[in-house]
Design a protein around this motif. Structure first.
Motif, PDB file in Angstrom:
ATOM      1  N   GLY A  32     -10.935  -9.692   4.924  1.00  0.00           N
ATOM      2  CA  GLY A  32      -9.602  -9.156   4.695  1.00  0.00           C
ATOM      3  C   GLY A  32      -8.617  -9.657   5.727  1.00  0.00           C
ATOM      4  O   GLY A  32      -9.002 -10.158   6.789  1.00  0.00           O
ATOM      5  N   GLU A  59     -13.706  -5.610   5.092  1.00  0.00           N
ATOM      6  CA  GLU A  59     -12.540  -4.736   5.195  1.00  0.00           C
ATOM      7  C   GLU A  59     -12.645  -3.834   6.424  1.00  0.00           C
ATOM      8  O   GLU A  59     -11.642  -3.579   7.095  1.00  0.00           O
ATOM      9  CB  GLU A  59     -12.407  -3.880   3.928  1.00  0.00           C
ATOM     10  CG  GLU A  59     -12.181  -4.687   2.663  1.00  0.00           C
ATOM     11  CD  GLU A  59     -13.461  -5.076   1.937  1.00  0.00           C
ATOM     12  OE1 GLU A  59     -13.382  -5.371   0.740  1.00  0.00           O
ATOM     13  OE2 GLU A  59     -14.550  -5.084   2.561  1.00  0.00           O
ATOM     14  N   THR A  62     -11.788  -5.832   9.439  1.00  0.00           N
ATOM     15  CA  THR A  62     -10.344  -6.055   9.476  1.00  0.00           C
ATOM     16  C   THR A  62      -9.614  -4.825  10.003  1.00  0.00           C
ATOM     17  O   THR A  62      -8.722  -4.934  10.865  1.00  0.00           O
ATOM     18  CB  THR A  62      -9.828  -6.427   8.070  1.00  0.00           C
ATOM     19  OG1 THR A  62     -10.564  -7.544   7.577  1.00  0.00           O
ATOM     20  CG2 THR A  62      -8.346  -6.758   8.091  1.00  0.00           C
ATOM     21  N   PHE A  80      -2.524  -5.011   2.897  1.00  0.00           N
ATOM     22  CA  PHE A  80      -3.938  -5.264   3.162  1.00  0.00           C
ATOM     23  C   PHE A  80      -4.408  -6.196   2.059  1.00  0.00           C
ATOM     24  O   PHE A  80      -4.283  -5.874   0.880  1.00  0.00           O
ATOM     25  CB  PHE A  80      -4.759  -3.975   3.140  1.00  0.00           C
ATOM     26  CG  PHE A  80      -6.142  -4.171   3.699  1.00  0.00           C
ATOM     27  CD1 PHE A  80      -6.430  -3.797   4.991  1.00  0.00           C
ATOM     28  CD2 PHE A  80      -7.145  -4.767   2.942  1.00  0.00           C
ATOM     29  CE1 PHE A  80      -7.696  -3.999   5.531  1.00  0.00           C
ATOM     30  CE2 PHE A  80      -8.403  -4.978   3.458  1.00  0.00           C
ATOM     31  CZ  PHE A  80      -8.686  -4.594   4.758  1.00  0.00           C
ATOM     32  N   ALA A  82      -7.613  -8.102   0.480  1.00  0.00           N
ATOM     33  CA  ALA A  82      -9.069  -8.157   0.443  1.00  0.00           C
ATOM     34  C   ALA A  82      -9.496  -9.375  -0.372  1.00  0.00           C
ATOM     35  O   ALA A  82      -8.951  -9.616  -1.448  1.00  0.00           O
ATOM     36  CB  ALA A  82      -9.635  -6.884  -0.185  1.00  0.00           C
ATOM     37  N   PRO A  86     -12.539  -4.092  -3.108  1.00  0.00           N
ATOM     38  CA  PRO A  86     -13.351  -3.342  -2.152  1.00  0.00           C
ATOM     39  C   PRO A  86     -14.363  -2.384  -2.789  1.00  0.00           C
ATOM     40  O   PRO A  86     -14.105  -1.794  -3.836  1.00  0.00           O
ATOM     41  CB  PRO A  86     -12.315  -2.554  -1.354  1.00  0.00           C
ATOM     42  CG  PRO A  86     -11.048  -3.324  -1.503  1.00  0.00           C
ATOM     43  CD  PRO A  86     -11.105  -3.884  -2.900  1.00  0.00           C
ATOM     44  N   CYS A  90     -15.186   0.825   1.494  1.00  0.00           N
ATOM     45  CA  CYS A  90     -14.048   0.072   2.040  1.00  0.00           C
ATOM     46  C   CYS A  90     -12.713   0.524   1.471  1.00  0.00           C
ATOM     47  O   CYS A  90     -11.732   0.627   2.211  1.00  0.00           O
ATOM     48  CB  CYS A  90     -14.269  -1.421   1.823  1.00  0.00           C
ATOM     49  SG  CYS A  90     -15.619  -2.060   2.840  1.00  0.00           S
ATOM     50  N   ILE A  94      -9.676   1.825   3.755  1.00  0.00           N
ATOM     51  CA  ILE A  94      -8.319   1.272   3.675  1.00  0.00           C
ATOM     52  C   ILE A  94      -7.325   2.404   3.438  1.00  0.00           C
ATOM     53  O   ILE A  94      -6.255   2.454   4.059  1.00  0.00           O
ATOM     54  CB  ILE A  94      -8.227   0.193   2.565  1.00  0.00           C
ATOM     55  CG1 ILE A  94      -9.082  -1.029   2.934  1.00  0.00           C
ATOM     56  CG2 ILE A  94      -6.778  -0.211   2.318  1.00  0.00           C
ATOM     57  CD1 ILE A  94      -9.316  -1.992   1.773  1.00  0.00           C
ATOM     58  N   ILE A 102      -2.309  -2.915  -1.428  1.00  0.00           N
ATOM     59  CA  ILE A 102      -3.534  -3.698  -1.335  1.00  0.00           C
ATOM     60  C   ILE A 102      -3.454  -4.843  -2.334  1.00  0.00           C
ATOM     61  O   ILE A 102      -3.111  -4.644  -3.496  1.00  0.00           O
ATOM     62  CB  ILE A 102      -4.779  -2.831  -1.647  1.00  0.00           C
ATOM     63  CG1 ILE A 102      -4.839  -1.629  -0.700  1.00  0.00           C
ATOM     64  CG2 ILE A 102      -6.056  -3.668  -1.576  1.00  0.00           C
ATOM     65  CD1 ILE A 102      -5.875  -0.588  -1.097  1.00  0.00           C
ATOM     66  N   LYS A 142      -2.693  -1.168  -5.914  1.00  0.00           N
ATOM     67  CA  LYS A 142      -3.491  -2.383  -5.790  1.00  0.00           C
ATOM     68  C   LYS A 142      -2.954  -3.453  -6.736  1.00  0.00           C
ATOM     69  O   LYS A 142      -2.670  -3.181  -7.890  1.00  0.00           O
ATOM     70  CB  LYS A 142      -4.956  -2.064  -6.111  1.00  0.00           C
ATOM     71  CG  LYS A 142      -5.898  -3.186  -5.844  1.00  0.00           C
ATOM     72  CD  LYS A 142      -7.378  -2.808  -5.885  1.00  0.00           C
ATOM     73  CE  LYS A 142      -7.790  -1.828  -6.913  1.00  0.00           C
ATOM     74  NZ  LYS A 142      -9.235  -1.769  -7.161  1.00  0.00           N
TER      75      LYS A 142
END
Length: 182
Positions: A32, A59, A62, A80, A82, A86, A90, A94, A102, A142
């Motif tokens: 990540g 992750e 990170t 973030f 990835a 994830p 994870c 996060i 994400i 996401k």
């Protein structure tokens, strides 16, 4: 440069070289990066470190690196990214860490099909009776890099760069590792 283009650049320049190095040491190819939300400047990058501890997923590494810097920015002001969608542990980490945006390079289907690793989906299904974390919820939103790249004016160029990144991931040798819990 648009956001997908800047994320691709960060993956190529920071995440992928780190992943190749860590995989050569016997770790997995998950990783990540944390980027400043406005400029997409790389704040930190991390990679799987399963040789040290089976829960040191990319992750998690990170997030640990991000918070190790006492002058880190507010996670809510960051992206973030990835490399792979994830796992339950994870995505929860996060969320707990406070990242609200994400971005994912490889989705769960890619992880299962391309990388032959269906365990993340198995965990979601067997532990939570779910097919994965929802893409939009009270904690985060996401985005899938391929989908977002396809919406850009320079989509063909971006999708070509993503295909090149995918080809590099395909060439990373992954050593077998037996997780204690499996």
């Amino acid at each position: 440069m648009n956001k997908p283009q800047l994320i691709i650049k960060a993956i190529k320049e920071k995440l992928l070289p780190l992943t190749e190095k860590k995989a050569a040491e016997g770790n997995h190819l998950f990783g990540g990066i944390v980027l400043d939300r406005q400029s997409c400047r790389v704040i930190t990058a991390g990679s799987n470190n399963r040789q040290e501890n089976p829960i040191y997923h990319g992750e998690i590494d990170t997030i640990q690196r991000f918070f190790a810097d006492r002058n880190h920015p507010d996670p809510a002001s960051c992206l973030f990214v990835a490399s792979h969608d994830p796992c339950p542990m994870c995505i929860s980490a996060i969320s707990w860490a406070g990242f609200h945006e994400i971005w994912v390079l490889f989705g769960y289907d890619d992880v299962k099909r391309k990388f032959g690793m269906p365990v993340d989906l198995m965990m979601y299904q067997e532990l939570f009776a779910s097919e994965g974390a929802s893409d939009e919820n009270s904690f985060f939103r996401k985005y899938y890099l391929k989908k977002e790249a396809a919406k850009q004016e320079n989509a063909a160029e971006l999708l070509k760069e993503i295909a090149e990144i995918e080809a590099r991931y395909d060439r990373i040798p992954v050593q077998y590792f037996r997780y204690p819990g499996m």
